[in-house]
Motif scaffolding. Sequence first.
Motif, PDB file in Angstrom:
ATOM      1  N   GLN A  22      -3.960   6.759   0.778  1.00 47.42           N
ATOM      2  CA  GLN A  22      -2.705   7.407   0.401  1.00 47.42           C
ATOM      3  C   GLN A  22      -1.595   7.035   1.390  1.00 47.42           C
ATOM      4  N   ASP A  23      -1.933   7.062   2.692  1.00 52.97           N
ATOM      5  CA  ASP A  23      -0.948   6.726   3.715  1.00 52.97           C
ATOM      6  C   ASP A  23      -0.501   5.274   3.600  1.00 52.97           C
ATOM      7  N   GLN A  24      -1.449   4.385   3.335  1.00 50.29           N
ATOM      8  CA  GLN A  24      -1.110   2.969   3.220  1.00 50.29           C
ATOM      9  C   GLN A  24      -0.106   2.721   2.093  1.00 50.29           C
ATOM     10  N   ARG A  25      -0.275   3.404   0.977  1.00 51.33           N
ATOM     11  CA  ARG A  25       0.659   3.235  -0.138  1.00 51.33           C
ATOM     12  C   ARG A  25       2.055   3.723   0.247  1.00 51.33           C
ATOM     13  N   ARG A  26       2.124   4.757   1.028  1.00 54.87           N
ATOM     14  CA  ARG A  26       3.426   5.264   1.478  1.00 54.87           C
ATOM     15  C   ARG A  26       4.045   4.331   2.528  1.00 54.87           C
ATOM     16  N   VAL A  27       3.199   3.776   3.378  1.00 55.03           N
ATOM     17  CA  VAL A  27       3.702   2.791   4.345  1.00 55.03           C
ATOM     18  C   VAL A  27       4.316   1.603   3.614  1.00 55.03           C
ATOM     19  N   ALA A  28       3.607   1.092   2.611  1.00 55.10           N
ATOM     20  CA  ALA A  28       4.130  -0.044   1.839  1.00 55.10           C
ATOM     21  C   ALA A  28       5.459   0.314   1.186  1.00 55.10           C
ATOM     22  N   TYR A  52      -1.925   4.412  13.111  1.00 59.09           N
ATOM     23  CA  TYR A  52      -1.706   3.003  13.444  1.00 59.09           C
ATOM     24  C   TYR A  52      -2.481   2.103  12.494  1.00 59.09           C
ATOM     25  N   ALA A  53      -3.750   2.449  12.245  1.00 55.05           N
ATOM     26  CA  ALA A  53      -4.584   1.630  11.356  1.00 55.05           C
ATOM     27  C   ALA A  53      -4.059   1.657   9.930  1.00 55.05           C
ATOM     28  N   SER A  54      -3.564   2.811   9.481  1.00 58.16           N
ATOM     29  CA  SER A  54      -3.004   2.902   8.132  1.00 58.16           C
ATOM     30  C   SER A  54      -1.739   2.070   7.995  1.00 58.16           C
ATOM     31  N   VAL A  55      -0.922   2.039   9.036  1.00 57.51           N
ATOM     32  CA  VAL A  55       0.298   1.230   8.998  1.00 57.51           C
ATOM     33  C   VAL A  55      -0.059  -0.254   8.950  1.00 57.51           C
ATOM     34  N   VAL A  56      -1.027  -0.667   9.744  1.00 55.43           N
ATOM     35  CA  VAL A  56      -1.454  -2.070   9.725  1.00 55.43           C
ATOM     36  C   VAL A  56      -1.959  -2.461   8.343  1.00 55.43           C
ATOM     37  N   LEU A  57      -2.804  -1.622   7.747  1.00 53.35           N
ATOM     38  CA  LEU A  57      -3.356  -1.943   6.431  1.00 53.35           C
ATOM     39  C   LEU A  57      -2.299  -1.865   5.334  1.00 53.35           C
ATOM     40  N   GLY A  58      -1.433  -0.878   5.398  1.00 55.89           N
ATOM     41  CA  GLY A  58      -0.376  -0.759   4.394  1.00 55.89           C
ATOM     42  C   GLY A  58       0.551  -1.955   4.415  1.00 55.89           C
ATOM     43  N   ALA A  59       0.834  -2.464   5.623  1.00 51.43           N
ATOM     44  CA  ALA A  59       1.667  -3.665   5.736  1.00 51.43           C
ATOM     45  C   ALA A  59       0.912  -4.879   5.213  1.00 51.43           C
ATOM     46  N   ALA A  60      -0.300  -5.099   5.715  1.00 54.92           N
ATOM     47  CA  ALA A  60      -1.046  -6.307   5.363  1.00 54.92           C
ATOM     48  C   ALA A  60      -1.380  -6.368   3.880  1.00 54.92           C
ATOM     49  N   ARG A  61      -1.625  -5.219   3.250  1.00 58.35           N
ATOM     50  CA  ARG A  61      -1.947  -5.213   1.816  1.00 58.35           C
ATOM     51  C   ARG A  61      -0.698  -5.396   0.949  1.00 58.35           C
ATOM     52  N   SER A  62       0.472  -5.409   1.568  1.00 60.06           N
ATOM     53  CA  SER A  62       1.697  -5.715   0.833  1.00 60.06           C
ATOM     54  C   SER A  62       2.309  -7.043   1.283  1.00 60.06           C
ATOM     55  N   LEU A 100       6.812   6.015   8.881  1.00 60.18           N
ATOM     56  CA  LEU A 100       6.446   5.057   7.841  1.00 60.18           C
ATOM     57  C   LEU A 100       5.465   5.656   6.838  1.00 60.18           C
ATOM     58  N   LEU A 101       4.818   6.759   7.188  1.00 57.42           N
ATOM     59  CA  LEU A 101       3.872   7.406   6.286  1.00 57.42           C
ATOM     60  C   LEU A 101       4.580   8.294   5.267  1.00 57.42           C
ATOM     61  N   ASP A 102       5.890   8.369   5.347  1.00 58.59           N
ATOM     62  CA  ASP A 102       6.652   9.245   4.452  1.00 58.59           C
ATOM     63  C   ASP A 102       7.383   8.492   3.354  1.00 58.59           C
ATOM     64  N   GLY A 103       7.072   7.211   3.163  1.00 60.61           N
ATOM     65  CA  GLY A 103       7.738   6.445   2.126  1.00 60.61           C
ATOM     66  C   GLY A 103       7.228   6.786   0.742  1.00 60.61           C
ATOM     67  N   PRO A 104       7.907   6.321  -0.303  1.00 59.43           N
ATOM     68  CA  PRO A 104       7.432   6.534  -1.674  1.00 59.43           C
ATOM     69  C   PRO A 104       6.192   5.676  -1.921  1.00 59.43           C
ATOM     70  N   PRO A 105       5.119   6.249  -2.456  1.00 58.37           N
ATOM     71  CA  PRO A 105       3.891   5.458  -2.656  1.00 58.37           C
ATOM     72  C   PRO A 105       4.095   4.349  -3.677  1.00 58.37           C
ATOM     73  N   VAL A 106       3.546   3.188  -3.369  1.00 58.34           N
ATOM     74  CA  VAL A 106       3.619   2.037  -4.271  1.00 58.34           C
ATOM     75  C   VAL A 106       2.225   1.420  -4.375  1.00 58.34           C
ATOM     76  N   ASP A 107       2.054   0.538  -5.352  1.00 58.60           N
ATOM     77  CA  ASP A 107       0.782  -0.150  -5.519  1.00 58.60           C
ATOM     78  C   ASP A 107       0.590  -1.191  -4.419  1.00 58.60           C
ATOM     79  N   LEU A 108      -0.680  -1.427  -4.097  1.00 60.99           N
ATOM     80  CA  LEU A 108      -1.036  -2.375  -3.058  1.00 60.99           C
ATOM     81  C   LEU A 108      -2.006  -3.417  -3.590  1.00 60.99           C
ATOM     82  N   ALA A 109      -2.100  -4.541  -2.903  1.00 57.57           N
ATOM     83  CA  ALA A 109      -3.171  -5.488  -3.184  1.00 57.57           C
ATOM     84  C   ALA A 109      -4.499  -4.829  -2.808  1.00 57.57           C
ATOM     85  N   PRO A 110      -5.595  -5.195  -3.466  1.00 59.19           N
ATOM     86  CA  PRO A 110      -6.886  -4.583  -3.145  1.00 59.19           C
ATOM     87  C   PRO A 110      -7.317  -4.825  -1.707  1.00 59.19           C
TER      88      PRO A 110
END
Length: 225
Positions: A22-28, A52-62, A100-110
Amino acid sequence: MDARAGDGPQGLEVLTAGRSEQDQRRVAGALRARGLGTGDRLVLLCPGEPAYASVVLGAARSGVVPVPLDPRLTAWERERVLDDLDAALVVDDSAALRALLDGPPVDLAPDPLCRPMHFTSGTTGRPKGVWSGLLEPHDARDLVVEERELWGFRADDVDLVVSPIYHSAPLRFATGTLLAGGSIAVLPHFDAAAFVDAVAQVRPTTMFCVPAHLQRLQQHLDETG
């Protein structure tokens, strides 16, 4: 994946894969709202915590490239690295990281579409960024599967991060565990007594450490019994 996140018995935060997703989608979404896109570089100059890990994954998956750096760099050291990076965004404190965890959730790459860009120590010259490029989706999937099989990441793992999370190995263990459906907890810094307490609290199944950690732990146990 469990969507819960909470604290261990003594208050150490445990981040589950479901909550991190959920956090990763908001980071993206937050990165997209700030104008970052594929190939842009996100510099992280902040202390370690589960987010920190969620931000890294949210960025990398986008497709945004995370660049983890030591927050203890001097101003001169920091300037030398940043001059080489052409960073789209620099996050240099915990408040900015969590924002960065407060952004609007979006779809991510798997799967992550890139590896983080880590910098060499610079002991023999200027620090250099290690960049392996963007991944095609099938290559991204193969990399996740390969590392999961190699390191044995499992959905029932709890990874305790005891080394600085901006280093490649502890960050890879944390993100690999989350991608496998497991959970993580992060020590702000290594302290032998705090480590013993953390083990009792969260009952970790994995961690990455170095000999110095084990030496300090043995000394602590010898002194305290």
